[in-house]
Design a protein around this motif. Structure first.
Motif, PDB file in Angstrom:
ATOM      1  N   THR A 229      44.787  36.196 -24.461  1.00 36.30           N
ATOM      2  CA  THR A 229      44.557  36.155 -25.899  1.00 36.30           C
ATOM      3  C   THR A 229      45.036  34.803 -26.422  1.00 36.30           C
ATOM      4  N   GLY A 230      44.772  34.578 -27.689  1.00 37.53           N
ATOM      5  CA  GLY A 230      45.254  33.367 -28.335  1.00 37.53           C
ATOM      6  C   GLY A 230      44.467  32.148 -27.892  1.00 37.53           C
ATOM      7  N   PRO A 231      45.090  30.967 -27.974  1.00 34.74           N
ATOM      8  CA  PRO A 231      44.376  29.733 -27.623  1.00 34.74           C
ATOM      9  C   PRO A 231      43.812  29.741 -26.214  1.00 34.74           C
ATOM     10  N   VAL A 232      44.467  30.440 -25.286  1.00 31.34           N
ATOM     11  CA  VAL A 232      43.985  30.464 -23.907  1.00 31.34           C
ATOM     12  C   VAL A 232      42.624  31.161 -23.838  1.00 31.34           C
ATOM     13  N   LEU A 233      42.469  32.235 -24.614  1.00 35.20           N
ATOM     14  CA  LEU A 233      41.172  32.943 -24.640  1.00 35.20           C
ATOM     15  C   LEU A 233      40.136  32.111 -25.383  1.00 35.20           C
ATOM     16  N   ARG A 234      40.541  31.545 -26.521  1.00 35.34           N
ATOM     17  CA  ARG A 234      39.568  30.812 -27.332  1.00 35.34           C
ATOM     18  C   ARG A 234      39.081  29.560 -26.622  1.00 35.34           C
ATOM     19  N   TRP A 240      37.753  34.786 -30.921  1.00 34.97           N
ATOM     20  CA  TRP A 240      38.473  36.038 -31.181  1.00 34.97           C
ATOM     21  C   TRP A 240      39.822  35.689 -31.762  1.00 34.97           C
ATOM     22  N   ASP A 241      39.990  35.975 -33.025  1.00 31.36           N
ATOM     23  CA  ASP A 241      41.245  35.684 -33.700  1.00 31.36           C
ATOM     24  C   ASP A 241      41.559  36.876 -34.585  1.00 31.36           C
ATOM     25  N   LEU A 242      42.703  37.509 -34.350  1.00 35.31           N
ATOM     26  CA  LEU A 242      43.022  38.735 -35.090  1.00 35.31           C
ATOM     27  C   LEU A 242      43.158  38.473 -36.580  1.00 35.31           C
ATOM     28  N   ARG A 243      43.535  37.244 -36.949  1.00 40.24           N
ATOM     29  CA  ARG A 243      43.666  36.942 -38.378  1.00 40.24           C
ATOM     30  C   ARG A 243      42.323  37.118 -39.079  1.00 40.24           C
ATOM     31  N   ARG A 244      41.236  36.798 -38.371  1.00 39.40           N
ATOM     32  CA  ARG A 244      39.913  36.911 -38.963  1.00 39.40           C
ATOM     33  C   ARG A 244      39.244  38.242 -38.608  1.00 39.40           C
ATOM     34  N   PHE A 257      39.377  29.626 -43.264  1.00 38.94           N
ATOM     35  CA  PHE A 257      39.825  28.844 -42.116  1.00 38.94           C
ATOM     36  C   PHE A 257      38.853  29.063 -40.972  1.00 38.94           C
ATOM     37  N   ASP A 258      38.779  28.092 -40.091  1.00 42.32           N
ATOM     38  CA  ASP A 258      37.921  28.195 -38.919  1.00 42.32           C
ATOM     39  C   ASP A 258      38.748  28.647 -37.727  1.00 42.32           C
ATOM     40  N   VAL A 259      38.068  29.186 -36.748  1.00 39.85           N
ATOM     41  CA  VAL A 259      38.722  29.569 -35.501  1.00 39.85           C
ATOM     42  C   VAL A 259      38.232  28.601 -34.427  1.00 39.85           C
ATOM     43  N   PRO A 260      39.057  27.623 -34.043  1.00 35.13           N
ATOM     44  CA  PRO A 260      38.591  26.666 -33.039  1.00 35.13           C
ATOM     45  C   PRO A 260      38.376  27.343 -31.694  1.00 35.13           C
ATOM     46  N   VAL A 261      37.287  27.012 -31.045  1.00 34.36           N
ATOM     47  CA  VAL A 261      37.052  27.502 -29.686  1.00 34.36           C
ATOM     48  C   VAL A 261      36.799  26.298 -28.775  1.00 34.36           C
ATOM     49  N   GLY A 262      36.999  26.512 -27.479  1.00 35.36           N
ATOM     50  CA  GLY A 262      36.777  25.441 -26.521  1.00 35.36           C
ATOM     51  C   GLY A 262      35.305  25.075 -26.433  1.00 35.36           C
ATOM     52  N   TRP A 273      42.287  20.825 -20.689  1.00 27.83           N
ATOM     53  CA  TRP A 273      42.141  20.000 -21.881  1.00 27.83           C
ATOM     54  C   TRP A 273      41.623  20.834 -23.044  1.00 27.83           C
ATOM     55  N   ASP A 274      40.732  21.771 -22.779  1.00 26.64           N
ATOM     56  CA  ASP A 274      40.227  22.642 -23.843  1.00 26.64           C
ATOM     57  C   ASP A 274      41.355  23.461 -24.460  1.00 26.64           C
ATOM     58  N   ARG A 275      42.221  23.979 -23.603  1.00 24.81           N
ATOM     59  CA  ARG A 275      43.331  24.787 -24.128  1.00 24.81           C
ATOM     60  C   ARG A 275      44.241  23.922 -24.990  1.00 24.81           C
ATOM     61  N   TYR A 276      44.484  22.715 -24.511  1.00 28.28           N
ATOM     62  CA  TYR A 276      45.304  21.785 -25.292  1.00 28.28           C
ATOM     63  C   TYR A 276      44.647  21.488 -26.631  1.00 28.28           C
ATOM     64  N   TRP A 277      43.357  21.228 -26.607  1.00 29.85           N
ATOM     65  CA  TRP A 277      42.662  20.783 -27.811  1.00 29.85           C
ATOM     66  C   TRP A 277      42.512  21.906 -28.823  1.00 29.85           C
ATOM     67  N   VAL A 278      42.357  23.164 -28.349  1.00 29.22           N
ATOM     68  CA  VAL A 278      42.310  24.301 -29.271  1.00 29.22           C
ATOM     69  C   VAL A 278      43.621  24.382 -30.040  1.00 29.22           C
TER      70      VAL A 278
END
Lengths: 389, 229
Positions: A229-234, A240-244, A257-262, A273-278
């Motif tokens: 879950t969290g940035p690792v999943l996105r 998938w963001d529980l806030r939204r 707000f937007d939910v950044p995805v890789g 790098w995707d996980r870092y950038w999210v």
């Protein structure tokens, strides 16, 4: 796996490598705490790995069964100690769900602001320590400078710098002082400028990209299978963001707000790098949320009146159970509480995001170099206090 | 879909063992028989309308009359979730020493179940049959008992370290006049722990691996005689 075949050992050759067992951790700076990983290596290539956790096990679930509902709040601070506000929030919402009460509006907006500030502070640690893992020491000091500002901001309402115990069931522990929101907004302006510096320093650095792109790729199906879950999943492309998606605080419905995805910008979708950038982009989304939330904090009580009276005697919720989950910086933090009418629950389960995110490590490491293994552990951004509880 | 729709689909698909939906609970839940657990979860995961891709949490809860295992499933595609429970009745006089309930493992369906089920085995002593790696996860492999059971008795020492809160600190111990020995375990000794068939520890009842010499995990409990260094 192609890389592995290059290194396949032919026992008939004169020159061959011998399989070696290597112990990584628990006192290793790249394991972010007391994680121990048993590795089997063939030269520099990891052939098998096995995580060994539990070095920081403090029986939080057992403690939860022996203290009252309110007394457990400070223990949640010590799980993910980099995001204590978010942990307090998740626990408070669980108890509120069990009791069927709701925090007053002012408390809800304050909760959003402190939770998002803490999210930025937590991602700053992820950003700074990840640089150190890869070999870039400088970003760490930049990250800690801004984290210091956040800790100073959060100290003013809560009185503590790291383990806040601020969000309580029924509201928040203290009201915010005059001028605090203005200071938070001033921090947002400064942080936006600093964030651009981070990108110049690390995000788009060619060496950094070379060390992280195409490393530790987690495909979408694998991420869901392992319950990441969290940035690792996105970062694996799952929005998938529980806030939204499962709003747990009313203000999140009103905020944009937007939910950044890789996107696989520099390599494969779901790489380090995707996980870092999210995470980097999530910091700016949090800034966006805080900017919208600060002017909208309404006047009124910061603690539910009826709840406040209940604080004088231990709470006794009706028999029942509640599972409440929140979007923490590391993913979905869930509390599953079973009450049977007493002053403390009979089961106090914590679904820790780091615990689930770490479980994918044994599947990721085989076939990679040891140095890339360090990059993978760092990109998962685990907190061992939460893995072991 | 809400929980009612998911439950009616599930009850129509799996022939037996699916109970009614308890809608009075805060999170409505379905109770299934342990025998129908794997078919039910398989259906929930693969059915196009349910599509529960994620197993969020596995929790074992000890109650007076049973141990129940709670599965929190959710779907990212359809944005719904379901709580699934299965119960194992407590036999007469079943304590944490004599009674190890067994529930089929869902680790073959969800990789996330692997660590969650290991944790529930470790802390509550629920055996998940057909689990690929049924070891303890948080506590040391040689730990005796399952601490989250209600009748668990705290040990007085572990590996030579006193665990009592009022134990005499090591540096204050007097060899000539040793302190009072610890009280015996109230619930009877010895505490029998069933051997773990999947453990590769040679003394755990499992099959020892061929290369156990020099293995990182081959330190035996109680062999802490201070030698070596």
């Amino acid at each position: 796996m192609e890389a592995l075949e290059m290194y396949t050992v032919d026992p008939n050759d004169d020159v061959y490598t011998e399989e070696l067992k290597l112990n990584l951790g628990p006192q290793h700076p790249s394991t972010h705490g007391v994680l121990r990983v048993e590795l089997k290596v063939d030269g520099e290539i990891i052939t098998a790995s096995r995580c060994d956790i539990g070095y920081l096990h403090r029986c939080a679930e057992k403690i939860g069964e022996n203290v009252t509902y309110l007394q457990f709040t400070p223990y949640t601070d010590r799980m993910d100690y980099l995001a204590s506000m978010n942990n307090n929030l998740a626990w408070s919402l669980t108890v509120e769900k069990l009791l069927g009460v709701e925090a007053p509006e002012r408390a809800q907006w304050i909760r959003v602001i402190v939770a998002e500030l803490n999210r930025i502070a937590s991602h700053l640690i992820a950003f700074g320590t990840y640089g150190i893992d890869i070999g870039a020491n400088t970003p760490f000091f930049y990250a800690f400078r801004e984290r210091e500002s956040i800790m100073a901001l959060l100290e003013r309402p809560s009185g503590a710098r790291m383990l806040y115990n601020y969000v309580h069931p029924g509201g928040v522990a203290h009201d915010i002082e005059d001028g605090w929101l203005e200071d938070v907004l001033a921090f947002c302006d400064e942080f936006e400028m600093r964030w651009k510096e981070y990108n110049t320093l690390l995000s788009h650095n060619a060496i950094f990209i070379g060390r992280t792109a195409n490393i530790g790729v987690i495909p979408k199906d694998m991420a869901l299978d392992y319950g990441l879950t969290g940035p690792v999943l996105r970062a694996s492309g799952v929005s998938w963001d529980l806030r939204r998606d499962v709003p747990y605080l009313a203000p999140y419905d009103d905020l944009e707000f937007d939910v950044p995805v890789g996107e696989g910008t520099h390599g494969t979708l779901g790489d380090c790098w995707d996980r870092y950038w999210v995470r980097m982009r999530e910091m700016m989304e949090s800034i966006r949320i805080i900017r919208q939330a600060c002017p909208r904090v309404p006047a009124g009580p910061f603690m539910d009146k009826a709840m406040n009276r209940m604080y004088k005697t231990p709470l006794k919720p009706e028999p029942g159970e509640a599972y409440m989950r929140c979007e923490n910086p590391r993913g979905e933090l869930g509390f599953y509480v079973v009450a049977e009418g007493g002053t403390s629950p009979i089961r106090c389960r914590t679904r820790a995001p780091s615990f689930c995110n770490l479980s994918v490590l044994d599947a990721l490491l085989p076939g990679t170099m040891i140095a890339d293994g360090v990059a993978i552990i760092g990109s998962l951004d685990i907190v061992l206090g939460e893995v072991d509880r | 879909m809400n929980e009612t729709d998911i439950h009616s689909k599930l009850a129509g698909a799996v022939v037996s063992g699916v109970g009614a939906l308890d809608e009075s609970a805060k999170d409505p839940f379905v109770v299934v028989d342990p025998g129908s657990l794997v078919p039910a979860v398989t259906f929930l995961k693969n059915d196009a309308d349910c599509r529960m891709e994620m197993l969020n949490c596995v929790t074992a809860v000890e109650r007076e009359d049973c141990i129940e295992v709670v599965y929190h499933l959710s779907s990212v595609t359809h944005r719904h979730s379901l709580t699934l429970k299965t119960r194992v009745e407590r036999p007469a006089g079943g304590t944490h020493e004599s009674w190890i309930p067994e529930v089929p493992s869902v680790a073959a369906l969800y990789a996330s179940a692997d660590w969650h089920e290991r944790e529930q085995w470790d802390l509550l002593g629920v055996r998940f049959t057909d689990h690929p790696d049924h070891r303890r996860i948080l506590l040391p492999e040689e730990w005796i008992g399952h601490p989250l059971r209600k009748d668990y008795v705290y040990p007085h020492e572990h590996g030579g370290m006193p665990l009592d809160l009022d134990a005499v600190p090591l540096y204050e111990r007097d060899e000539a006049t040793p302190s009072e020995p610890a009280a015996p375990r109230p619930s009877g000794t010895p505490l029998v722990q069933p051997p773990n068939p999947n453990s590769d520890r040679p003394d755990a009842g499992g099959v020892a691996p061929a290369d156990s010499d020099g293995d990182l995990r081959s330190i035996k409990p109680g062999s802490n005689d201070g030698g070596g260094h």
